[in-house]
Write a protein that holds these residues in place. Structure first.
Motif, PDB file in Angstrom:
ATOM      1  N   UNK A  10       0.836  -1.084   0.014  1.00  0.00           N
ATOM      2  CA  UNK A  10       0.122  -0.020   0.065  1.00  0.00           C
ATOM      3  C   UNK A  10       1.091   1.365  -0.001  1.00  0.00           C
ATOM      4  N   UNK A  11       0.307   2.383  -0.464  1.00  0.00           N
ATOM      5  CA  UNK A  11       0.837   3.739  -0.425  1.00  0.00           C
ATOM      6  C   UNK A  11      -0.062   4.159   1.063  1.00  0.00           C
ATOM      7  N   UNK A  12       0.813   4.817   1.791  1.00  0.00           N
ATOM      8  CA  UNK A  12       0.209   5.265   3.127  1.00  0.00           C
ATOM      9  C   UNK A  12       0.189   6.760   3.356  1.00  0.00           C
ATOM     10  N   UNK A 152      -0.349  -0.582  -7.526  1.00  0.00           N
ATOM     11  CA  UNK A 152      -0.310  -1.458  -8.747  1.00  0.00           C
ATOM     12  C   UNK A 152       1.106  -2.222  -9.060  1.00  0.00           C
ATOM     13  N   UNK A 153       1.094  -3.474  -8.842  1.00  0.00           N
ATOM     14  CA  UNK A 153       2.324  -4.071  -8.861  1.00  0.00           C
ATOM     15  C   UNK A 153       3.043  -4.123 -10.255  1.00  0.00           C
ATOM     16  N   UNK A 154       4.152  -3.913 -10.389  1.00  0.00           N
ATOM     17  CA  UNK A 154       4.901  -3.714 -11.474  1.00  0.00           C
ATOM     18  C   UNK A 154       5.013  -5.288 -12.161  1.00  0.00           C
ATOM     19  N   UNK A 155       4.884  -5.521 -13.257  1.00  0.00           N
ATOM     20  CA  UNK A 155       4.804  -6.867 -13.875  1.00  0.00           C
ATOM     21  C   UNK A 155       6.272  -7.464 -13.856  1.00  0.00           C
ATOM     22  N   UNK A 156       6.070  -8.740 -13.238  1.00  0.00           N
ATOM     23  CA  UNK A 156       7.749  -9.143 -13.172  1.00  0.00           C
ATOM     24  C   UNK A 156       8.029  -9.687 -14.242  1.00  0.00           C
ATOM     25  N   UNK A 219      25.839  -4.504   5.939  1.00  0.00           N
ATOM     26  CA  UNK A 219      24.302  -5.172   5.667  1.00  0.00           C
ATOM     27  C   UNK A 219      23.425  -4.867   6.744  1.00  0.00           C
ATOM     28  N   UNK A 220      22.218  -5.708   6.507  1.00  0.00           N
ATOM     29  CA  UNK A 220      21.050  -5.309   7.536  1.00  0.00           C
ATOM     30  C   UNK A 220      19.899  -6.342   6.984  1.00  0.00           C
ATOM     31  N   UNK A 221      18.594  -5.972   7.722  1.00  0.00           N
ATOM     32  CA  UNK A 221      17.571  -6.798   7.401  1.00  0.00           C
ATOM     33  C   UNK A 221      17.164  -6.410   6.002  1.00  0.00           C
ATOM     34  N   UNK A 222      16.081  -7.221   5.448  1.00  0.00           N
ATOM     35  CA  UNK A 222      15.870  -6.714   4.004  1.00  0.00           C
ATOM     36  C   UNK A 222      14.552  -7.518   3.943  1.00  0.00           C
ATOM     37  N   UNK A 223      13.546  -7.017   3.113  1.00  0.00           N
ATOM     38  CA  UNK A 223      12.488  -7.651   2.753  1.00  0.00           C
ATOM     39  C   UNK A 223      12.216  -7.692   1.103  1.00  0.00           C
ATOM     40  N   UNK A 224      11.494  -8.666   0.755  1.00  0.00           N
ATOM     41  CA  UNK A 224      11.401  -8.724  -0.883  1.00  0.00           C
ATOM     42  C   UNK A 224       9.882  -8.781  -1.177  1.00  0.00           C
ATOM     43  N   UNK A 225       9.632  -7.754  -1.873  1.00  0.00           N
ATOM     44  CA  UNK A 225       7.971  -7.590  -2.056  1.00  0.00           C
ATOM     45  C   UNK A 225       7.641  -8.805  -3.197  1.00  0.00           C
ATOM     46  N   UNK A 226       6.279  -8.637  -3.533  1.00  0.00           N
ATOM     47  CA  UNK A 226       5.705  -9.638  -4.525  1.00  0.00           C
ATOM     48  C   UNK A 226       6.128  -9.168  -5.855  1.00  0.00           C
ATOM     49  N   UNK A 227       6.427  -7.897  -6.242  1.00  0.00           N
ATOM     50  CA  UNK A 227       7.077  -7.708  -7.296  1.00  0.00           C
ATOM     51  C   UNK A 227       8.449  -7.454  -7.556  1.00  0.00           C
ATOM     52  N   UNK A 228       9.206  -8.201  -6.645  1.00  0.00           N
ATOM     53  CA  UNK A 228      10.727  -8.352  -6.550  1.00  0.00           C
ATOM     54  C   UNK A 228      11.302  -6.999  -6.434  1.00  0.00           C
ATOM     55  N   UNK A 229      10.754  -5.998  -5.594  1.00  0.00           N
ATOM     56  CA  UNK A 229      11.692  -5.023  -4.839  1.00  0.00           C
ATOM     57  C   UNK A 229      12.260  -5.376  -3.581  1.00  0.00           C
TER      58      UNK A 229
END
Length: 304
Positions: A10-12, A152-156, A219-229
Motif C-alpha cells: 500500500x501507499x500510506x 499497482x504491482x509492476x509486472x515481474x 548489511x542489514x535486514x531486508x524484505x522482498x516484495x511480491x513484485x521483486x523489490x
C-alpha cells in the motif's frame, strides 16, 4: 506481528491523528504526508522533502527510535517551506534521539460488513465505497492514522525470485555502473571482489543480507516484495582496518545498499563452466532507486 511485506502493498497517506486525550483531528493537506515503511527505518514524505527515522526492534514488535534525519534531494524545491519545517519539528518531538521514543505499528483492516439482508441490499442501492485499510502509528500516547491505497504491482520480468532462492547461493558482483552508465571504480577491481550473502532470519523473524569484500562486511535486514523489490535496512558493523582499496569497496557498497530500495530481475543463461557443470548460471540485476545498476552472478554458497 507486523508484516512489512504486507505493509508495502500500500501507499500510506496521513488522514487523521488522535491526541493523548482521544480527540480526533482530521488531516487533509495538499500535498499529503506519506509514510514508507522499511526494514529498520520509516520514511515520511512531504512534497519532495524526506524525513528518515532509524529504529531498532525492542520487544513484542515495539521499536526504539533514534532521531529524525532530514533528506533533501538536490532538485527539491519545496512549495510550502513553513509546512515542511513544522512537520520536522513535530516528528522530532514524537521521536526523540537516542532510543527514547518507542513506537509500534498496527494494520487496521476494513470494518466487517453486517450480514443482514436488509443492510446488504441497502449497501448495493447506495453504492457504499468499501473502507480502506489503515495503518496506526502509536507513539507517546498519540496515534497517527494513515490510509492505504493498494499499489499497482509492476509486472515481474524474468524468473521468479524468492527468499529461499536468494539464500541458496552466494552472489558475486560482476558489473556495477552509476546512473550515467559509467563504471563504479570502487566496485570494479577484480582483486577485491564484492560478495552478497542472503541469510536466514535470526531476530524478530527478519531476513538479513550481508555484503563483503573480505573485510568488515556491511548489511542489514531486508524484505522482498511480491513484485521483486528489495528493501534493505541497516545493522551495526565491525570497524577493522583494511587495505585502502578494500575499504573503498565496502564503503561504496554500504553507501549504495544500506537503507536502499531497488528492483530485482533474474535470468538464467546456459552454463559454460566445465568446472561446475551442474551449477545453474544465474544473473541477478539490481536497479537501485538512486540510479545505479549492479549485476550479481550466483556461486556455490560457502559453508563456514
Amino acid at each position: 506481528m507486523i508484516n512489512i511485506e504486507s505493509i508495502n502493498r500500500f501507499d500510506w497517506k496521513l488522514v487523521r491523528w488522535i491526541d493523548n486525550q482521544g480527540i480526533v483531528n482530521d488531516v487533509d493537506s495538499i500535498p499529503p504526508l506519506m509514510l514508507d515503511v522499511r526494514p529498520s527505518n520509516l520514511v515520511f514524505k512531504y512534497d519532495c522533502q524526506r524525513y528518515r527515522l532509524n529504529h531498532d526492534g525492542y520487544q513484542d514488535y515495539t521499536y526504539s527510535s533514534y532521531g529524525v534525519t532530514t533528506i533533501t534531494p538536490p532538485s527539491c524545491l519545496i512549495t510550502n517551506k513553513q509546512a515542511a519545517s513544522n512537520i520536522l519539528q513535530y516528528l522530532e518531538q514524537l521521536f526523540p534521539e537516542y532510543g527514547r521514543g518507542r513506537f509500534n505499528l498496527r494494520i487496521i483492516p476494513p470494518s466487517t460488513q453486517t450480514t443482514s439482508k436488509y443492510f446488504s441490499l441497502l449497501n448495493k442501492l447506495t453504492s457504499i465505497k468499501p473502507k480502506p485499510y489503515e495503518l496506526a502509528l502509536n507513539v507517546q500516547d498519540k496515534q497517527l492514522i494513515f490510509e492505504g491505497t493498494l499499489k499497482t504491482l509492476r509486472p515481474v520480468t524474468g524468473l521468479p525470485i524468492t527468499y529461499e532462492f536468494l539464500k541458496e547461493y552466494q552472489w558475486r558482483l560482476v558489473s556495477a555502473v552509476d546512473s550515467n552508465k559509467k563504471t563504479i571504480v570502487e566496485l570494479s577491481r577484480p582483486d577485491f571482489p564484492v560478495t552478497a550473502y542472503f541469510g536466514y532470519p535470526v531476530y524478530n523473524d527478519e531476513h538479513h543480507v550481508g555484503f563483503s569484500s573480505d573485510c568488515n562486511g556491511v548489511g542489514g535486514p531486508y524484505i522482498l516484495t511480491p513484485d521483486s523489490k528489495l528493501l534493505i535496512g541497516s545493522s551495526p558493523q565491525t570497524m577493522m582496518g583494511c587495505s585502502p582499496k578494500r575499504e573503498a569497496a565496502e564503503d561504496k557498497i554500504r553507501e549504495l545498499e544500506q537503507l536502499s530500495k531497488s528492483q530485482l530481475t533474474l535470468r538464467q543463461l546456459p552454463n559454460i563452466n566445465s568446472d561446475a557443470p551442474s551449477l545453474p548460471y544465474y544473473l541477478l540485476t539490481q536497479e537501485l532507486d538512486s540510479g545505479e545498476t549492479l549485476i550479481w552472478k550466483n556461486e556455490v554458497k560457502k559453508i563456514s
